[in-house]
Each structure stands twice: as C-alpha cells, then as structure tokens.
Design a protein around this motif. Structure first.
Motif, mmCIF file in Angstrom:
data_model
loop_
_atom_site.group_PDB
_atom_site.id
_atom_site.type_symbol
_atom_site.label_atom_id
_atom_site.label_comp_id
_atom_site.label_asym_id
_atom_site.label_seq_id
_atom_site.Cartn_x
_atom_site.Cartn_y
_atom_site.Cartn_z
ATOM 1 N N GLU A 134 46.329 36.422 46.148
ATOM 2 C CA GLU A 134 44.775 37.076 45.581
ATOM 3 C C GLU A 134 45.235 38.768 46.156
ATOM 4 O O GLU A 134 45.454 39.229 47.013
ATOM 5 C CB GLU A 134 43.927 36.220 46.180
ATOM 6 N N THR A 163 30.236 33.465 48.720
ATOM 7 C CA THR A 163 30.415 34.867 47.724
ATOM 8 C C THR A 163 31.311 35.208 48.678
ATOM 9 O O THR A 163 32.041 34.821 49.526
ATOM 10 C CB THR A 163 29.290 35.431 47.392
ATOM 11 N N LEU A 175 36.055 44.053 45.691
ATOM 12 C CA LEU A 175 36.050 43.114 44.625
ATOM 13 C C LEU A 175 35.125 42.308 45.252
ATOM 14 O O LEU A 175 35.413 41.715 46.743
ATOM 15 C CB LEU A 175 37.609 42.736 44.770
ATOM 16 N N GLN A 176 33.975 41.824 44.280
ATOM 17 C CA GLN A 176 33.147 41.285 44.536
ATOM 18 C C GLN A 176 32.752 39.721 43.579
ATOM 19 O O GLN A 176 33.066 40.192 42.737
ATOM 20 C CB GLN A 176 31.703 41.713 44.194
ATOM 21 N N CYS A 177 33.394 38.926 44.045
ATOM 22 C CA CYS A 177 33.374 37.614 43.224
ATOM 23 C C CYS A 177 32.799 36.047 43.865
ATOM 24 O O CYS A 177 32.144 36.652 44.504
ATOM 25 C CB CYS A 177 34.725 36.457 43.423
ATOM 26 N N ALA A 200 40.730 41.924 40.113
ATOM 27 C CA ALA A 200 41.095 40.822 40.677
ATOM 28 C C ALA A 200 42.529 40.766 39.901
ATOM 29 O O ALA A 200 42.995 40.610 38.500
ATOM 30 C CB ALA A 200 40.445 40.069 40.619
ATOM 31 N N ASN A 233 43.131 42.402 45.662
ATOM 32 C CA ASN A 233 42.759 43.470 45.324
ATOM 33 C C ASN A 233 42.965 44.636 44.789
ATOM 34 O O ASN A 233 43.974 45.764 45.247
ATOM 35 C CB ASN A 233 41.301 43.773 46.055
ATOM 36 N N ILE A 264 36.802 31.188 40.352
ATOM 37 C CA ILE A 264 35.955 32.863 40.881
ATOM 38 C C ILE A 264 35.661 32.889 39.158
ATOM 39 O O ILE A 264 35.636 33.462 38.346
ATOM 40 C CB ILE A 264 37.505 33.264 40.750
ATOM 41 N N TYR A 265 34.687 34.004 39.630
ATOM 42 C CA TYR A 265 33.584 34.845 39.184
ATOM 43 C C TYR A 265 33.471 36.078 39.679
ATOM 44 O O TYR A 265 33.133 36.751 40.369
ATOM 45 C CB TYR A 265 32.174 33.964 38.579
ATOM 46 N N VAL A 266 33.952 37.645 38.778
ATOM 47 C CA VAL A 266 34.138 38.578 39.228
ATOM 48 C C VAL A 266 32.892 39.124 38.789
ATOM 49 O O VAL A 266 32.697 39.273 38.028
ATOM 50 C CB VAL A 266 35.633 39.686 38.523
ATOM 51 N N LEU A 315 33.016 32.448 44.565
ATOM 52 C CA LEU A 315 33.986 31.119 44.470
ATOM 53 C C LEU A 315 33.405 29.976 44.693
ATOM 54 O O LEU A 315 32.354 29.639 45.501
ATOM 55 C CB LEU A 315 34.931 30.782 45.848
#
Length: 169
Positions: free
Chosen positions: A121, A63, A130-132, A91, A123, A84-86, A134
C-alpha cells in the motif's frame, strides 16, 4: 421450537429482551472513533466497528490516514478480505508475487484485496494525506510480512506495531 431465553439475537426471528433498542442499529459518530488500535509511523488507524465497540463478530471497519509518501513493505492478510474506500488523496496498490502489478485509486474509488494476495500500500502523493475507510472480513488483524523486494521501497522501516512485528520490509 421452544424459546429458552438463551439465544443470540441474530438467530431466527427472536426479538431480544430490549426490543432491539441497544442491540439493534448503532450509529458511530465520526468524532468518536477508537484510536486505541495498532498505530505506526506513516499511518493512523481508528476503529469504528469491531467486537469491543459494537459486538461485531464478522467484520472490522474504521478509517486509515496514510501520510504523504508513506509505503508498506510487501505483505498479505491471510484469509481476510479487505475493502478500501478512498475518501481523499491518491492510493497506489502494488500486488503479485513480485509486486509487478500496479493500480491507482482516487476519491470515490473502492479497492478490493482478496485473501492471500501479496501487496503493498502506497500513498501516491508527496504532499497530501491519503484518507480511506477500511473494512475487513474479520475482527482479527492478520498481517503476514513477505520477503519480496518492493519495487517502491519504503523510506524507512514503517508500520512496526503489534500487527506488523517486523516492519513489513
């Protein structure tokens, strides 16, 4: 082919001595991620899947939480592919030889960064983290900082750590 007992569990149709009990599927609880990764101002990484934790040989997953308004300098990740999954937040990605292209992604969106693509990259929010999630195509952290003037300049020298040795500016 004779079985000599010396093989990797993934080669062929061989069952390891433990019958896959400990060398098979692993669940990594979200509250047990490894924060002993390269940490930098503006960004917090935590490893879930890597060689040290589960024996992963070809991927890294974890993460990343990027603080409001945090931005990297221009860089690329060599031959690595990144996904990357948001999870939450907004993002903004800039990419290209002059970071001339821009796109934003929100919760539920995936971002794919191909090998060698210069990018930054960001925010996009000034008040929300911003939580992702990876995922990288290798365990080795590769970051090549580029001498490209960012369109959106980081507020300060962010992301200096063992991976980003020069701050990415």
């Amino acid at each position: 082919m004779p079985h000599d007992g010396h093989h990797h569990p993934l080669e062929g149709n061989h069952t390891p001595p433990d019958g896959w009990k400990h060398s098979g599927v692993r669940v990594i609880p979200g509250n047990s991620l490894d924060v002993n990764t390269a940490q930098t101002p503006g960004m917090n990484r935590a490893a879930a899947i890597n060689a040290a934790r589960v024996g992963a040989q070809r991927i890294w997953a974890g993460t990343v939480h990027i603080h409001p308004d945090a931005k990297t300098g221009a860089h690329h990740h060599g031959a690595l592919e990144s996904v990357i999954y948001v999870v939450s937040g907004r993002a903004r990605m800039r990419w290209g030889e002059k970071l001339e292209f821009v796109a934003e992604a929100g919760p539920g969106d995936f971002i794919f960064v191909p090998p060698y693509v210069p990018h930054q990259e960001i925010n996009a929010s000034s008040d929300e983290t911003l939580q992702c999630v990876l995922v990288r195509s290798d365990n080795e952290a590769v970051v090549v900082n580029l001498d490209i003037e960012p369109v959106e300049k980081p507020e300060s020298v962010l992301w200096i750590d063992p991976i980003h040795k020069t701050g990415g500016m």
